[in-house]
Design a protein around this motif. Structure first.
Motif, short mmCIF file in Angstrom:
data_model
loop_
_atom_site.label_atom_id
_atom_site.label_comp_id
_atom_site.label_asym_id
_atom_site.label_seq_id
_atom_site.Cartn_x
_atom_site.Cartn_y
_atom_site.Cartn_z
N PHE A 1 -25.33 -13.82 -18.44
CA PHE A 1 -26.20 -14.66 -17.66
C PHE A 1 -26.84 -15.64 -18.64
O PHE A 1 -27.45 -15.13 -19.50
CB PHE A 1 -27.32 -13.62 -16.80
CG PHE A 1 -28.32 -14.42 -16.09
CD1 PHE A 1 -27.60 -14.83 -14.91
CD2 PHE A 1 -29.44 -14.55 -16.61
CE1 PHE A 1 -28.72 -15.87 -14.15
CE2 PHE A 1 -30.24 -15.57 -15.66
CZ PHE A 1 -29.79 -15.90 -14.41
N VAL A 2 -26.93 -16.93 -18.14
CA VAL A 2 -27.27 -18.00 -19.04
C VAL A 2 -28.79 -18.13 -18.70
O VAL A 2 -28.95 -18.34 -17.32
CB VAL A 2 -26.44 -19.24 -18.97
CG1 VAL A 2 -27.04 -20.13 -19.59
CG2 VAL A 2 -25.17 -19.01 -19.10
N LEU A 3 -29.50 -17.96 -19.66
CA LEU A 3 -31.25 -18.37 -19.41
C LEU A 3 -31.25 -19.72 -19.77
O LEU A 3 -32.16 -20.33 -19.04
CB LEU A 3 -31.71 -17.32 -20.57
CG LEU A 3 -31.80 -15.96 -20.13
CD1 LEU A 3 -32.46 -15.31 -21.24
CD2 LEU A 3 -32.12 -15.45 -18.66
N TYR A 4 -30.56 -20.18 -20.74
CA TYR A 4 -30.82 -21.75 -21.12
C TYR A 4 -29.57 -22.41 -21.36
O TYR A 4 -28.76 -21.62 -22.08
CB TYR A 4 -31.80 -22.07 -22.30
CG TYR A 4 -32.17 -23.39 -22.50
CD1 TYR A 4 -33.14 -24.10 -21.71
CD2 TYR A 4 -31.35 -24.05 -23.31
CE1 TYR A 4 -33.48 -25.51 -21.98
CE2 TYR A 4 -31.84 -25.42 -23.53
CZ TYR A 4 -32.40 -26.04 -23.08
OH TYR A 4 -32.84 -27.29 -23.13
N PRO A 5 -29.05 -23.47 -20.86
CA PRO A 5 -30.08 -24.02 -19.73
C PRO A 5 -30.03 -23.38 -18.57
O PRO A 5 -28.99 -22.63 -18.25
CB PRO A 5 -29.26 -25.56 -19.54
CG PRO A 5 -28.20 -25.48 -20.69
CD PRO A 5 -28.10 -24.26 -21.23
N PRO A 6 -31.25 -23.44 -17.64
CA PRO A 6 -31.39 -22.73 -16.52
C PRO A 6 -30.25 -23.02 -15.54
O PRO A 6 -29.75 -24.19 -15.38
CB PRO A 6 -32.77 -23.23 -15.94
CG PRO A 6 -32.89 -24.23 -16.48
CD PRO A 6 -32.27 -24.39 -17.79
N GLN A 7 -29.63 -21.88 -14.77
CA GLN A 7 -28.59 -22.28 -13.73
C GLN A 7 -29.29 -21.90 -12.30
O GLN A 7 -28.59 -21.14 -11.57
CB GLN A 7 -27.50 -21.23 -14.26
CG GLN A 7 -26.89 -21.60 -15.51
CD GLN A 7 -26.25 -23.09 -15.69
OE1 GLN A 7 -25.37 -23.36 -14.75
NE2 GLN A 7 -26.74 -23.61 -16.46
N ASN A 8 -30.38 -22.62 -12.06
CA ASN A 8 -30.92 -22.25 -10.67
C ASN A 8 -30.64 -23.31 -9.44
O ASN A 8 -31.36 -23.30 -8.71
CB ASN A 8 -32.40 -21.92 -10.83
CG ASN A 8 -33.12 -23.27 -11.56
OD1 ASN A 8 -32.38 -24.19 -11.88
ND2 ASN A 8 -34.53 -23.35 -11.72
N GLY A 9 -29.93 -24.26 -9.79
CA GLY A 9 -29.24 -24.95 -8.85
C GLY A 9 -29.98 -26.28 -8.92
O GLY A 9 -29.80 -27.35 -8.22
N SER A 10 -31.27 -26.48 -9.66
CA SER A 10 -31.90 -27.67 -9.81
C SER A 10 -31.23 -28.70 -10.70
O SER A 10 -29.86 -28.39 -10.99
CB SER A 10 -33.28 -27.41 -10.68
OG SER A 10 -32.90 -27.08 -11.76
N ALA A 11 -31.34 -29.87 -10.85
CA ALA A 11 -30.71 -30.95 -11.60
C ALA A 11 -30.59 -30.52 -12.96
O ALA A 11 -31.71 -29.99 -13.45
CB ALA A 11 -31.41 -32.27 -11.50
N PRO A 12 -29.28 -30.67 -13.59
CA PRO A 12 -29.10 -30.27 -15.06
C PRO A 12 -30.07 -31.23 -15.69
O PRO A 12 -30.31 -32.14 -15.62
CB PRO A 12 -27.67 -30.52 -15.02
CG PRO A 12 -27.29 -31.55 -14.05
CD PRO A 12 -28.02 -31.32 -12.88
#
Length: 795
Positions: A559-570
């Protein structure tokens, strides 16, 4: 019928701690009863209960029985009434022979508690036998010259009765020449002698026939007769005379047949046929007497083997007769010498074949020993093996008890083979051995014992329900139900642990099963107790601890913590074109919910807009420049980094990085078109989070700007303000002066603006106001830039 009660017995007690036995009582004297022989079977002898002072019915409750020497039953005891009855008709002559008095010994044995009473039964004689001559006819040859008053011995009659019932008198049929005189022997028997009253005349009467009658003293008297034939012969005036009137000799009972006993000798002064002596057994009983005499030499030999236990003394009368019919008589007293030819006999009275373990001193057997020999040949010693936990104790006369020396342990030895050896003191010593087997019955004195005090079981996560995960094992040294082990789970020490839904145990064999699928990430290990209990009464138990370790499966992808993969703009990483090779662009941070090698992560650059420009360190996820940047390199770069674990099979995740090459921090940064599209598609939750973060950041920046303004006022420099625009409007800009604060080593001024329409909370760093940085310091400054951004939570 007469009952003779002995004196009150002196009692002694021997203590035996047994299951049903309490006390022994042994009397120094015995109770004697008397009964005539030939009494009908079933006749009443005595009431033992009354004579022994026992209550009616006590004989039955205490297990009374009669013990005889040997195994022939003579008496019968009615335990309900206490009456002692004759079992069968008794013949005194068969049981005792000539022994007087005729006493039969027996013992009364009470088993609960053990008690002995000695009793004797005396058989009195009745006149049930008539006198009997062994020879139907006696022949006497008497010379005619014999003077009146001469005595001629006659053969005696036998009567198997004793006392007054045996032969008491002899008579002869009436005649004019003879009468009978009855004499007493030293042994109490009566013998007849024929006395001449009137001289004989062969020419007048050459032969006389008389009847000899033997009368006993019974009431009514019995009699027996024999014929006495007298031949009158010519004159022979010297009768044979023995050198000894009494010969005494001892003969060992083991002497072989035909062995020489003694030699008798008689002399006759006559000459010719009148002086030739012939020897004969005067009594003439060839059946009873085990001896034979040589009629010429006078040698007496054994005709058959002797038995000391049957007859100890013999009186043999030898007659020496010359050719003229005159005879003399002598007596040979033969004493049979005992030899040790009888082994001891053992009679078992009581035997307990099963003895419980852990019991105190317990009576196992009661037995008696006997030896018909005499002297040392009849004295006996009893023994058992030395290595056994048993003792032999003498109790009453020749009675012994076999008792346990200490509590027995079935688990050490469940069965004992005991050899009781009875040895006499004769030469050579004879012995008798009796083997008994004593089984030790089990008592529940051993708790089940686990093979291990702690069991460690391993089960891989994601197991199927009802999976057998291991076993516990306990053994019990007892036997039967006491050794049957059942298993159960103990309540867990942690009440939060749902043990009943995790594992179950087979009560019969200790097998453990997982009731549900386990998840390593939720529960890595747990402990519980197991009890093993036997089926004894009371039951004994023991406990063991079981630790279950859940083994990790590679069931979680990185699970990638950074860069965040929360669906927001990269987010976009800024890289100055002046960066050197190895410049740290960013670091991909990932975690794996698994453990061990399943959580060992490696990083790989999967795709890049321009291969060879960037590289990813495999172990730490750092993205660095692979070479120096040039003006020909594109401004925008898209990198796809693959994160893979070391599981089997491996699992992976990918993350996309956006890198923007800038000439310096003063170059305005505009969001890429695809970034703007992604920002427009951000979900409301992300927008709320970004707004909240922007608010906090704005407050923080405002504080920083105030601080910078104060510093600028002191320097009396006018701050120039710029304006930054976003897609949805213009925001006032502020000049930020970071002088030696944060992670930067030099003082920089940046024009900062917040892009409110981007939907992100990122701060964009533009060109520095102070131009012309030295080229060699750019790489270091860019790294400090990244550190500064990370310290404030900026992307």
């Amino acid at each position: 019928m007469e009952t003779a009660l002995a004196k009150t017995p002196q009692k002694r007690q021997v203590l035996f701690l047994a299951i049903l036995m309490l006390l022994w009582e042994a009397g120094s004297d015995s109770i004697r009863y008397s009964i005539p022989e030939e009494t009908e079977s079933g006749s009443f002898v005595a009431n033992l209960a009354k004579d022994l002072g026992l209550r009616v019915g006590e004989l039955a409750t205490r297990g009374a029985r009669i013990h005889y020497k040997g195994n022939k039953q003579l008496l019968e005891l009615d335990v309900e009434t206490g009456n002692l009855l004759l079992y069968e008709k008794l013949d005194r002559e068969v049981l005792c022979g000539v022994t007087d008095p005729c006493i039969l010994y027996f013992q009364l044995l009470l088993e609960n508690p053990v008690q002995f009473f000695q009793a004797d039964l005396q058989l009195t004689d009745i006149n049930d036998h008539s006198p009997e001559f062994l020879d139907k006819e006696m022949l006497l040859k008497i010379p005619e010259s014999v003077q009146p008053g001469t005595v001629f011995p006659l053969k005696i009659a036998q009567d198997f009765d004793i006392g007054s019932n045996t032969v008491q008198n002899y008579t002869i049929s009436p005649n004019s020449h003879f009468h009978v005189v009855t004499h007493n022997r030293g042994d109490g028997r009566k013998y007849p002698e024929l006395m001449l009253d009137k001289s004989l005349d062969r020419e007048e009467q050459s032969e006389l026939s008389l009847t000899l009658t033997a009368l006993d003293g019974g009431d009514p008297p019995r009699s027996g007769t024999t014929a006495v034939r007298i031949e009158v012969v010519d004159i022979n005036d010297n009768a044979p005379a023995f050198l000894q009137s009494l010969y005494e000799v001892q003969v060992p009972e083991n002497s072989p047949p035909n062995s020489l006993v003694v030699v008798v000798s008689a002399q006759d002064l006559d000459a010719g046929t009148y002086g030739n002596v012939r020897y004969t057994l005067f009594q003439g009983n060839q059946v009873i007497q085990p001896f034979v005499v040589d009629e010429v030499t006078g040698e007496i030999h054994l005709k058959k083997a002797l038995d000391f236990e049957a007859t100890r003394y013999y009186n043999v009368e030898i007659a020496g007769t010359d050719g003229g019919g005159l005879s003399g008589k002598c007596t040979v007293a033969i004493e049979v010498v005992d030899v040790n030819d009888n082994a001891p006999e053992l009679t078992m009275s009581m035997l307990t074949s099963t003895t419980p373990e852990n019991s105190p001193e317990t009576v196992v057997a009661v037995f008696s020993v006997s030896d018909p020999d005499s002297g040392d040949n009849g004295r006996m010693v009893c023994s058992i093996q030395n290595d056994l936990p048993f003792l032999l104790k003498p109790t009453f006369k020749n009675f012994y008890t076999l008792v346990t020396e200490k509590p027995l342990d079935r688990e050490s030895q469940a069965e004992y083979n005991i050899t009781i050896t009875v040895t006499d003191l004769g030469t050579p010593r004879l012995k008798t051995q009796h083997n008994i087997t004593v089984t030790v019955s089990d008592v529940n004195d051993n708790a089940p014992a686990f093979s291990q005090t702690t069991y460690t079981l391993r089960v891989r996560e994601n197991n199927s329900p009802a999976l057998h995960i291991g076993s516990v094992s306990a053994t019990d040294r007892d036997s039967g139900a006491n050794a049957q082990v059942t298993y159960s789970l103990l309540p867990p020490a942690d009440p939060q642990l749902p043990l009943a839904s995790l594992v179950s145990i087979n009560a019969d064999n200790g097998q453990l099963f997982a009731l549900r699928s386990l998840d390593y990430e939720a529960l890595q290990a747990f402990e519980f107790g197991v009890r093993a209990a036997d089926r004894g009464s009371p039951a004994l138990s023991s406990q063991a601890r079981v630790r279950v370790l859940v083994l990790d499966d590679n069931d979680n992808a990185p699970f990638v913590l950074y860069p965040p993969q929360n669906g927001s703009a990269p987010c976009t990483e800024l890289v100055p074109r002046a960066a050197e090779a190895g410049y740290l662009v960013t670091k991909v941070v990932a975690v794996d919910g698994d453990s061990g090698q399943n959580a060992w992560l490696s990083y790989q650059l999967l795709k890049a807009t321009e291969p060879g420009l960037f590289g990813v360190w495999a172990h730490n996820g750092e993205v660095r420049t692979a070479r120096l940047l040039s003006e020909r390199d594109a401004v925008k770069h898209r990198l796809v980094v693959l994160v893979r674990d070391n599981g089997e099979p491996p699992r992976s995740a990918s993350v996309t990085l956006h890198v923007l090459l800038v000439d310096g921090f003063s170059q305005p940064y505009l969001p890429l078109p695809e970034v703007a599209a992604a920002e427009a598609r951000a979900d409301p939750l992300t927008v709320y989070l970004v707004v909240a973060l922007a608010s906090v950041s704005s407050l923080f920046l405002f504080s920083v700007l105030v601080f910078v303004a104060v510093r600028l006022c002191r320097r009396s420099r006018a701050a120039s303000a710029g304006r930054c625009s976003g897609p949805e409007g213009h925001f006032p800009g502020h000049l930020v002066d970071v002088s030696g604060a944060g992670t930067l080593s030099q003082s920089y001024q940046y024009d900062v603006c917040l892009t409110g329409g981007s939907g992100t909370s990122e701060f964009k760093f533009l060109k520095p106001i102070i131009p012309n940085f030295p080229p060699q310091g750019i790489g270091k400054e860019m790294k400090e830039n990244a550190t500064f951004r990370n310290s404030f939570g900026f992307n």
